[in-house]
Design a protein around this motif. Structure first.
Motif, PDB file in Angstrom:
ATOM      1  N   HIS A  62       0.845  -1.206   0.000  1.00 26.00           N
ATOM      2  CA  HIS A  62       0.000   0.000   0.000  1.00 26.00           C
ATOM      3  C   HIS A  62       0.878   1.253   0.000  1.00 26.00           C
ATOM      4  O   HIS A  62       0.666   2.168  -0.795  1.00 26.00           O
ATOM      5  N   ARG A  63       1.861   1.287   0.877  1.00 28.11           N
ATOM      6  CA  ARG A  63       2.752   2.450   0.972  1.00 28.11           C
ATOM      7  C   ARG A  63       3.487   2.688  -0.347  1.00 28.11           C
ATOM      8  O   ARG A  63       3.564   3.813  -0.836  1.00 28.11           O
ATOM      9  N   LEU A  64       3.997   1.613  -0.938  1.00 25.79           N
ATOM     10  CA  LEU A  64       4.742   1.741  -2.191  1.00 25.79           C
ATOM     11  C   LEU A  64       3.834   2.206  -3.338  1.00 25.79           C
ATOM     12  O   LEU A  64       4.235   3.047  -4.154  1.00 25.79           O
ATOM     13  N   LEU A  65       2.626   1.669  -3.407  1.00 29.41           N
ATOM     14  CA  LEU A  65       1.696   2.098  -4.454  1.00 29.41           C
ATOM     15  C   LEU A  65       1.283   3.561  -4.266  1.00 29.41           C
ATOM     16  O   LEU A  65       1.130   4.290  -5.239  1.00 29.41           O
ATOM     17  N   CYS A  66       1.111   3.976  -3.030  1.00 27.90           N
ATOM     18  CA  CYS A  66       0.754   5.374  -2.763  1.00 27.90           C
ATOM     19  C   CYS A  66       1.892   6.325  -3.127  1.00 27.90           C
ATOM     20  O   CYS A  66       1.649   7.443  -3.576  1.00 27.90           O
ATOM     21  N   ALA A  67       3.127   5.893  -2.927  1.00 28.09           N
ATOM     22  CA  ALA A  67       4.289   6.750  -3.180  1.00 28.09           C
ATOM     23  C   ALA A  67       4.693   6.776  -4.651  1.00 28.09           C
ATOM     24  O   ALA A  67       5.405   7.687  -5.082  1.00 28.09           O
ATOM     25  N   ALA A  68       4.242   5.805  -5.423  1.00 29.30           N
ATOM     26  CA  ALA A  68       4.689   5.671  -6.810  1.00 29.30           C
ATOM     27  C   ALA A  68       4.102   6.736  -7.718  1.00 29.30           C
ATOM     28  O   ALA A  68       2.962   7.156  -7.554  1.00 29.30           O
ATOM     29  N   TRP A  69       4.871   7.133  -8.708  1.00 29.91           N
ATOM     30  CA  TRP A  69       4.362   8.013  -9.760  1.00 29.91           C
ATOM     31  C   TRP A  69       3.433   7.235 -10.665  1.00 29.91           C
ATOM     32  O   TRP A  69       2.408   7.732 -11.086  1.00 29.91           O
ATOM     33  N   LEU A  70       3.833   5.992 -10.969  1.00 30.52           N
ATOM     34  CA  LEU A  70       3.101   5.162 -11.926  1.00 30.52           C
ATOM     35  C   LEU A  70       3.196   3.701 -11.533  1.00 30.52           C
ATOM     36  O   LEU A  70       4.197   3.282 -10.955  1.00 30.52           O
ATOM     37  N   THR A  85      -5.949  -2.273 -10.489  1.00 31.60           N
ATOM     38  CA  THR A  85      -7.052  -1.763  -9.676  1.00 31.60           C
ATOM     39  C   THR A  85      -6.568  -1.401  -8.277  1.00 31.60           C
ATOM     40  O   THR A  85      -7.008  -0.398  -7.701  1.00 31.60           O
ATOM     41  N   GLU A  86      -5.657  -2.197  -7.727  1.00 34.47           N
ATOM     42  CA  GLU A  86      -5.084  -1.864  -6.419  1.00 34.47           C
ATOM     43  C   GLU A  86      -4.361  -0.523  -6.480  1.00 34.47           C
ATOM     44  O   GLU A  86      -4.507   0.311  -5.581  1.00 34.47           O
ATOM     45  N   ALA A  87      -3.570  -0.307  -7.532  1.00 31.53           N
ATOM     46  CA  ALA A  87      -2.863   0.966  -7.688  1.00 31.53           C
ATOM     47  C   ALA A  87      -3.863   2.102  -7.900  1.00 31.53           C
ATOM     48  O   ALA A  87      -3.713   3.187  -7.331  1.00 31.53           O
ATOM     49  N   ALA A  88      -4.872   1.848  -8.727  1.00 30.15           N
ATOM     50  CA  ALA A  88      -5.881   2.867  -9.017  1.00 30.15           C
ATOM     51  C   ALA A  88      -6.568   3.336  -7.739  1.00 30.15           C
ATOM     52  O   ALA A  88      -6.821   4.530  -7.565  1.00 30.15           O
ATOM     53  N   ALA A  89      -6.858   2.409  -6.843  1.00 28.04           N
ATOM     54  CA  ALA A  89      -7.511   2.761  -5.579  1.00 28.04           C
ATOM     55  C   ALA A  89      -6.638   3.698  -4.745  1.00 28.04           C
ATOM     56  O   ALA A  89      -7.145   4.399  -3.871  1.00 28.04           O
ATOM     57  N   ARG A  90      -5.353   3.739  -5.063  1.00 27.20           N
ATOM     58  CA  ARG A  90      -4.417   4.597  -4.341  1.00 27.20           C
ATOM     59  C   ARG A  90      -3.986   5.806  -5.177  1.00 27.20           C
ATOM     60  O   ARG A  90      -2.953   6.415  -4.927  1.00 27.20           O
ATOM     61  N   ALA A 129       5.739  10.587 -16.436  1.00 29.28           N
ATOM     62  CA  ALA A 129       6.704  10.887 -15.374  1.00 29.28           C
ATOM     63  C   ALA A 129       7.024  12.379 -15.337  1.00 29.28           C
ATOM     64  O   ALA A 129       7.250  12.947 -14.266  1.00 29.28           O
ATOM     65  N   LEU A 130       6.999  13.006 -16.511  1.00 28.67           N
ATOM     66  CA  LEU A 130       7.354  14.425 -16.605  1.00 28.67           C
ATOM     67  C   LEU A 130       6.141  15.357 -16.502  1.00 28.67           C
ATOM     68  O   LEU A 130       6.292  16.570 -16.634  1.00 28.67           O
ATOM     69  N   ALA A 131       4.960  14.800 -16.274  1.00 31.33           N
ATOM     70  CA  ALA A 131       3.733  15.602 -16.220  1.00 31.33           C
ATOM     71  C   ALA A 131       2.968  15.333 -14.928  1.00 31.33           C
ATOM     72  O   ALA A 131       1.953  14.637 -14.926  1.00 31.33           O
ATOM     73  N   PRO A 132       3.434  15.902 -13.809  1.00 31.42           N
ATOM     74  CA  PRO A 132       2.793  15.607 -12.531  1.00 31.42           C
ATOM     75  C   PRO A 132       1.309  15.973 -12.463  1.00 31.42           C
ATOM     76  O   PRO A 132       0.523  15.259 -11.838  1.00 31.42           O
ATOM     77  N   GLU A 133       0.909  17.064 -13.114  1.00 26.73           N
ATOM     78  CA  GLU A 133      -0.519  17.444 -13.075  1.00 26.73           C
ATOM     79  C   GLU A 133      -1.369  16.428 -13.840  1.00 26.73           C
ATOM     80  O   GLU A 133      -2.456  16.058 -13.382  1.00 26.73           O
ATOM     81  N   ARG A 134      -0.894  16.000 -14.990  1.00 29.53           N
ATOM     82  CA  ARG A 134      -1.626  14.986 -15.769  1.00 29.53           C
ATOM     83  C   ARG A 134      -1.697  13.677 -14.994  1.00 29.53           C
ATOM     84  O   ARG A 134      -2.731  13.015 -14.944  1.00 29.53           O
ATOM     85  N   ARG A 135      -0.576  13.303 -14.362  1.00 31.66           N
ATOM     86  CA  ARG A 135      -0.533  12.084 -13.535  1.00 31.66           C
ATOM     87  C   ARG A 135      -1.551  12.176 -12.405  1.00 31.66           C
ATOM     88  O   ARG A 135      -2.278  11.224 -12.136  1.00 31.66           O
ATOM     89  N   ALA A 136      -1.591  13.314 -11.738  1.00 31.96           N
ATOM     90  CA  ALA A 136      -2.526  13.490 -10.618  1.00 31.96           C
ATOM     91  C   ALA A 136      -3.967  13.404 -11.109  1.00 31.96           C
ATOM     92  O   ALA A 136      -4.815  12.779 -10.456  1.00 31.96           O
ATOM     93  N   HIS A 137      -4.257  14.019 -12.245  1.00 29.94           N
ATOM     94  CA  HIS A 137      -5.606  13.961 -12.817  1.00 29.94           C
ATOM     95  C   HIS A 137      -5.980  12.512 -13.139  1.00 29.94           C
ATOM     96  O   HIS A 137      -7.087  12.058 -12.812  1.00 29.94           O
ATOM     97  N   MET A 138      -5.067  11.778 -13.780  1.00 26.23           N
ATOM     98  CA  MET A 138      -5.326  10.365 -14.090  1.00 26.23           C
ATOM     99  C   MET A 138      -5.471   9.547 -12.808  1.00 26.23           C
ATOM    100  O   MET A 138      -6.290   8.630 -12.745  1.00 26.23           O
ATOM    101  N   GLY A 139      -4.665   9.852 -11.812  1.00 20.30           N
ATOM    102  CA  GLY A 139      -4.742   9.134 -10.540  1.00 20.30           C
ATOM    103  C   GLY A 139      -6.099   9.297  -9.873  1.00 20.30           C
ATOM    104  O   GLY A 139      -6.671   8.330  -9.362  1.00 20.30           O
ATOM    105  N   LYS A 140      -6.635  10.505  -9.899  1.00 27.73           N
ATOM    106  CA  LYS A 140      -7.964  10.731  -9.313  1.00 27.73           C
ATOM    107  C   LYS A 140      -9.046  10.004 -10.111  1.00 27.73           C
ATOM    108  O   LYS A 140      -9.962   9.409  -9.533  1.00 27.73           O
ATOM    109  N   ALA A 141      -8.935  10.023 -11.430  1.00 26.12           N
ATOM    110  CA  ALA A 141      -9.890   9.289 -12.269  1.00 26.12           C
ATOM    111  C   ALA A 141      -9.775   7.783 -12.008  1.00 26.12           C
ATOM    112  O   ALA A 141     -10.795   7.086 -11.921  1.00 26.12           O
ATOM    113  N   ALA A 142      -8.553   7.300 -11.850  1.00 20.70           N
ATOM    114  CA  ALA A 142      -8.341   5.878 -11.569  1.00 20.70           C
ATOM    115  C   ALA A 142      -8.973   5.495 -10.231  1.00 20.70           C
ATOM    116  O   ALA A 142      -9.639   4.463 -10.121  1.00 20.70           O
ATOM    117  N   ARG A 143      -8.795   6.354  -9.225  1.00 26.07           N
ATOM    118  CA  ARG A 143      -9.398   6.100  -7.911  1.00 26.07           C
ATOM    119  C   ARG A 143     -10.919   6.034  -8.014  1.00 26.07           C
ATOM    120  O   ARG A 143     -11.564   5.159  -7.447  1.00 26.07           O
TER     121      ARG A 143
END
Length: 167
Positions: A62-70, A85-90, A129-143
Motif C-alpha cells: 500500500h505504501r509503495l503504491l501510494c508513493a509511486a508516480w506510476l 485496480t489496487e494501484a488505481a484505488a491509491r 513521469a514528466l507531467a505531474p498534473e496529468r498524472r494526478a488527474h489520471m490518478g484521481k480518475a483511476a481512484r
C-alpha cells in the motif's frame, strides 16, 4: 513501481531494458515488488536506479503504491490486472500494454495509458513521469473508477453468467 510475481510472462526484463531509455530523462527509482523464479536473473539484468523489494506485506505494498508516480505493467498476457485496480484505488495511474485483461482494467488516456508497442510504452512512461498534473488527474480518475468495483457486484455478475451458462 512494478508489482507482481517475477515470472517470465510478466516481462519485467522488458521493463528493465526500457528503464535504460527512461531513466536518463526522468530520473527516479524503478521499484520492483514481488518474488518468483525470475528474480535472480532480473537482478543481474538490472542497472542503476533499480530496487527489488521481494515479497512485501500488504501495508508496505500500500505504501509503495501510494508513493509511486506510476504502476508499470509490462505483461503481454493478463486475466484482469488486479494490481492495476489496487494501484488505481491509491490514485496511481498505470502504463500497460493494450492486451486483453489490461485493456479492461486501464481506461486509455483516463486512468492510465495503454501502449501498443515497446516504444510507445517507454514514451508513455516518460510523458507521464514528466507531467505531474496529468498524472494526478489520471490518478484521481483511476481512484474513482476503482471505487466502483465491489465484491458483491462481481459475485452477482458471476452468478448470472454461471446460471446462463448452465442453462
Amino acid at each position: 513501481v512494478a508489482v507482481g510475481r517475477l515470472v517470465e510472462y510478466k516481462r519485467i526484463d522488458l521493463l528493465l531494458r526500457l528503464w535504460e531509455r527512461v531513466r536518463p530523462v526522468t530520473g527516479g527509482t524503478l521499484v520492483i515488488v514481488g518474488d518468483g523464479p525470475e528474480r535472480e536473473r532480473l537482478e543481474q539484468l538490472a542497472g542503476p536506479g533499480v530496487r527489488f523489494t521481494g515479497h512485501v506485506p500488504e501495508a508496505e505494498k500500500h505504501r509503495l503504491l501510494c508513493a509511486a508516480w506510476l504502476l508499470l505493467h509490462p505483461s503481454a498476457v493478463e486475466g484482469w490486472g488486479l494490481v492495476v485496480t489496487e494501484a488505481a484505488a491509491r490514485e496511481t495511474p498505470a502504463v500497460a500494454f493494450d492486451v486483453p485483461g489490461l485493456r479492461d482494467s486501464v481506461r486509455d488516456g483516463e486512468t492510465g495509458v495503454l501502449a501498443r508497442g515497446e516504444s510507445s510504452f517507454a514514451a508513455a512512461w516518460i510523458s507521464l513521469a514528466l507531467a505531474p498534473e496529468r498524472r494526478a488527474h489520471m490518478g484521481k480518475a483511476a481512484r474513482d473508477v476503482a471505487a466502483r468495483y465491489r465484491w458483491e457486484h462481481t459475485v452477482r455478475q458471476f452468478l448470472a453468467v454461471a446460471r446462463e451458462a448452465a442453462r
